[in-house]
Write an enzyme that holds these catalytic residues in place. Structure first.
Site, short mmCIF file in Angstrom:
data_model
loop_
_atom_site.label_atom_id
_atom_site.label_comp_id
_atom_site.label_asym_id
_atom_site.label_seq_id
_atom_site.Cartn_x
_atom_site.Cartn_y
_atom_site.Cartn_z
N GLU A 110 0.84 -1.59 0.02
CA GLU A 110 -0.23 0.43 0.28
C GLU A 110 0.96 1.39 -0.35
OE1 GLU A 110 -1.68 -0.16 3.60
OE2 GLU A 110 -2.87 -2.82 3.11
N LYS A 146 2.27 4.33 1.65
CA LYS A 146 2.34 5.17 2.82
C LYS A 146 2.71 6.07 2.64
CE LYS A 146 5.68 5.09 6.54
NZ LYS A 146 5.35 6.24 7.36
N ARG A 163 -2.01 10.13 11.86
CA ARG A 163 -3.05 8.32 11.99
C ARG A 163 -4.17 8.47 12.33
NH1 ARG A 163 -0.25 3.42 13.24
NH2 ARG A 163 -2.16 1.24 13.22
N ARG A 181 -3.04 8.98 17.10
CA ARG A 181 -1.69 8.43 17.40
C ARG A 181 -1.32 7.50 18.70
NH1 ARG A 181 3.15 6.65 13.94
NH2 ARG A 181 4.45 5.43 15.30
N GLU A 193 -5.84 6.53 7.97
CA GLU A 193 -4.14 7.80 7.54
C GLU A 193 -5.10 9.81 7.44
OE1 GLU A 193 -1.09 7.75 9.39
OE2 GLU A 193 0.19 9.81 7.92
N PHE A 201 -6.98 2.39 6.09
CA PHE A 201 -6.67 0.97 5.67
C PHE A 201 -7.02 0.16 6.25
CE2 PHE A 201 -3.47 3.94 7.67
CZ PHE A 201 -2.51 2.85 8.75
N ARG A 215 4.98 -3.40 16.69
CA ARG A 215 5.36 -3.26 16.17
C ARG A 215 6.39 -4.72 15.09
NH1 ARG A 215 7.52 1.64 14.69
NH2 ARG A 215 7.39 2.43 16.66
#
Ligand code: AMP
Length: 563
Positions: A254, A256, A261, A276, A306, A346, A421
């Protein structure tokens, strides 16, 4: 009712305990010992929090208010308190010494009071709540009075922890990891269950009380709740496209997007937006709220995306522009006209009562596409499935040409892992990676800049110990205007001041560029940055985003290979 003294004593022992296993056992003991009502409070207190991180309640006590309250309680001046802070380097110890002075060196404090006057944990919490509620004119005075009450009612053993909690800097070395394991141990619920419940509820206090009253089944049944933010899934840097493909196989690619966010909670006609950092930003983004109401065809949903600030040609504007929108409290409508946003969705996490976290990404994506009507304000962009590095490069170049940051390379089979992460979301950006580091100190300037804080001390994070490890200072890349703004921003985060040196509560993230990472014995991290310069103040990021020592090590090794 448990006395605050029990909490203070436990803190003292934990503080002096070196190993994290032993600390976990002590925290578990503390959690077992308190009543159900006290449990969530103690769970947050022991991590140095007064309220859960997601809550909009904030105690709002900075060094200024605390010094004032201490000065008043002790009959000293604020400069006496500052002097004590310089001597001790610790706010807790300062409080103890200041109040000892009142009683002529005798540790009397509340020993005049009989035991029924003993401060309870709940009473301390209630006072903190009153402090957090004080707002508008007279709020300073009210906060100071409530703190004074606590200082006067506390014993010497308690005073230190009250002072530290008031500024949410407990510093006994207990972080989320230890508390998670302690809850698991105290109430015999597997740590993975606790972790998952935490990621979904964002509230270890709630997880602890559920574990204690309802056991493992209760914890398992803790789930998402509309209007309470979930931790966002995060991305890690991919060393190369080939490495990503050989790890994952067919990947989902996708753009970026270059924006910020947003997590969107739609509950009928009620739309709530979180940043975020999980702050509630609904009121700043009325245009996004409207767009979601009009174009999301789902009664109840949690979506991830986003928001991008666009110029008249539809190209993304500089990152600072979007932050102007996110932080706006006044003139919201006119700022919305000046800086229009588009929302690129997304992911979807929850739909009409169904949790979608464990569905594979491609299936979540299909569900997302079904419930969004694309418009110029809101869209679900293309997701490409490929294992051809040339195709990824093509998408990447298109994204850059359109003014975006690069690409995200995701594992199409992966679940949504809140707060993680990992390798399931990889990011590829063109330039030399910058580092997101937390500011832990600063220096008052010289000459023209005496009234500004500058030369900021930066640190990375060591997840094993929970400590922030210094990696050096950044003093370039700031405009005068920015220095003034930062000085104001940091005023409330100053923990200790000594001469021109200032220690700062780790909260603000700087994105820093540099020429090179070097090994260095000057800093505790073992690394230093050559020619660091500020790229952005990342008001959208929080301390969870701070680069780890492992990442620095990795970048250092990669750099050595390239040279
Ligand atoms: P970074 O801020 O460099 O850690 O990169 C991760 C961030 O990229 C996410 O937190 C999002 O804010 C942003 N982002 C932009 N486009 C996407 C996308 N398609 N998927 C996931 N994250 C994205």
């Amino acid at each position: 009712m448990t006395g605050f003294i029990e909490f203070a004593r436990a803190c003292k022992v934990i503080e002096a305990t070196p190993g994290s296993l032993d600390m976990t056992a002590l925290v578990a003991e503390l959690l077992e010992q308190v009543t159900p009502e006290e449990l969530p409070v103690v769970t947050h207190f022991v991590m140095g929090e007064v309220f859960p991180a997601w809550s909009s309640e904030e105690i709002g006590v900075g060094a200024g208010i605390l010094y004032n309250a201490l000065a008043k309680s002790a009959g000293l001046s604020v400069s006496d308190i500052k002097e004590l802070v310089r001597e001790t380097g610790d706010i807790g110890e300062t409080a103890v010494r200041a109040l000892k002075k009142v009683s002529g060196g005798q540790a009397t404090f509340s020993s005049f009071l009989d035991s029924s006057d003993e401060l309870s944990i709940i009473e301390v919490f209630e006072r903190f709540k009153a402090i957090s509620k004080a707002s508008g004119k007279g709020s300073q005075t009210s906060k100071i009075k409530n703190l004074q009450y606590l200082f006067n009612a506390a014993s010497p053993e308690e005073v230190s922890y009250i002072a530290r909690l008031a500024v949410e800097e407990l510093r006994i070395g207990v972080g989320e990891g230890i508390v998670r394991d302690a809850i698991s141990r105290a109430f015999d619920v597997p740590a993975e269950y606790i972790e998952r419940a935490f990621m979904l509820t964002n509230d270890l206090g709630l997880v602890a009380s559920t574990a204690s009253t309802e056991g493992r089944n209760g914890v398992l049944s803790l789930g998402l709740r509309l209007n309470r933010p979930i931790r966002m899934m995060l991305a890690q840097v991919t060393p190369s496209l080939d490495a990503a493909i050989s790890d994952i196989g067919i990947v989902a690619v996708e753009w970026k997007f270059d924006g910020a966010r947003v997590q969107i909670h739609k509950d009928g006609d009620n739309v709530t937006l979180f940043s975020r950092r999980l702050e509630n930003i609904t009121d700043s983004l009325p245009d996004i709220v409207e767009a979601v109401k009009e174009n999301v065809i789902a009664d109840r949903a949690i979506l991830d995306g986003e928001a991008v600030a666009i110029d008249e040609n539809g190209r993304p504007r500089a990152f600072q522009e979007i932050l102007k929108r996110f932080r706006r409290k006044y003139d919201v409508q006119s700022t919305a006209r000046d800086i229009p946003l588009t929302l690129n969705l997304f992911d979807i996490i929850f739909l009409n009562g169904e949790e979608l976290l464990d569905l594979p990404l491609v299936q979540r994506r299909a569900r997302l596409a079904e419930c969004v009507r694309s418009s110029d304000k809101i869209r679900v962009d293309t997701q490409y499935l490929t294992d051809d590095p040339r195709k990824i490069l093509e998408i990447y170049n298109d994204a850059l040409k359109a003014g975006h940051e690069g690409v995200m390379i995701k594992n199409p089979e992966s679940a949504y892992s809140p707060g993680k992460r990992g390798k399931n979301w990889l990011k590829k950006k063109p330039v030399m990676e910058t580092l997101d580091l937390v500011v832990i100190g600063a220096q008052w300037g010289y000459g023209r800049r005496t009234s500004f804080l500058g030369s900021y001390a930066l640190a990375c994070h060591d997840p094993d110990t929970g400590l922030f490890l210094p990696v050096g200072r950044v003093a370039t890349g700031f405009s005068d205007e920015q220095l003034a703004e930062l000085t104001e921003l940091f005023a409330d985060l100053i923990v200790v001041e000594s001469g021109t040196e200032v220690e700062i509560k780790p909260e603000v993230i700087f994105e820093v560029a540099f020429e090179e990472i070097q090994k260095s014995s000057n800093y505790e991290s073992g690394y230093a940055l050559r020619f660091p310069r500020l790229v952005n103040v990342r008001a959208d990021k929080s301390i969870e985003d701070v680069e780890t020592i492992g990442r620095l090590e990795e970048m250092y090794l990669m750099q050595r290979e390239r040279n």
